[in-house]
Each structure stands twice: as C-alpha cells, then as structure tokens.
Enzyme design. Sequence first.
Site: not given
Length: 140
Positions: A11, A51, A59, A87, A93, A104, A114, A117, A128
């Site tokens: 990100k 998204y 949000f 993950r 998160t 993270r 964070n 993704h 995705e």
Amino acid sequence: MAVEHTLSIIKPDATRRNLTGKINAVIEEAGLRIVAQKRVALTRAQAEGFYAVHKERSFFGELVDFMISGPVVVQALEGENAVAKYREVMGATNPANADEGTIRKQFAESIEANSVHGSDSLENAAIEISYFFAQTEIVG
C-alpha cells in the site's frame, strides 16, 4: 497441500517509505514466490472498483482516498496454501495485535495504513488477481 495463488498489494504508506524490497523479503522468506508484479498509481475508479465489496461501509471513501494517495505494488504470489500463508505473514489488520515478525508488526503505521493487502479466500484471490493481471503476466 495445494499450490495456490493470492494477491498482495503493498500500500501507499509502505511505498512512500521505500519498503517494497523489505516487505518482499519477508514474503519470499516465508516460502512464497512473486510470480507477477507491477507498480501502479490507482485511479479513483480502479480503487472504487477493487473495493466495491465495501461500498456501503462507512470507511469506503477514506479507503479509496488512501489507496490513490500514492503508488502501490500489486503482486500475484504463489505457494503451498498461499492464501492462508500470506495472511499469516501479513499479520493482524491492527498492527498492535499482529504477531512479531509479521509484515504489519514490522512496517504498518496504523490500522488504516497497515502496509499490505492480501486476498481473504481462494475465490477472492482469483477475482483480485484478474483485476490487475492478465493470465499471460503470471509467470511461475
């Protein structure tokens, strides 16, 4: 165990701090292979489309604004049980709740910023990945 693919996005908070290489080192040390990768500046329409599942959430606007605030690195990862493995490597998160050594815990600035993704299921991983990559761009 099955070889799977999953999507990773590094990100804007992480690309701004030039952490792509460090994050990718954690990914690769965990046994996942980067089989497609590109650095992109998402348009508002692209971020909203990606998204869209969160469109009704409070949000959503902030998430889209954040994701277009700087470049991102989109990647297809490959490995044994890649979705679950990535993950695990990403961590919770909320970085305060993430395990030591996770991406993270090491690099996130906040719950919102964070750093990464990752797809949450094999089905979503396929959707995705195809959002960002043609099948011919995924090279194992």
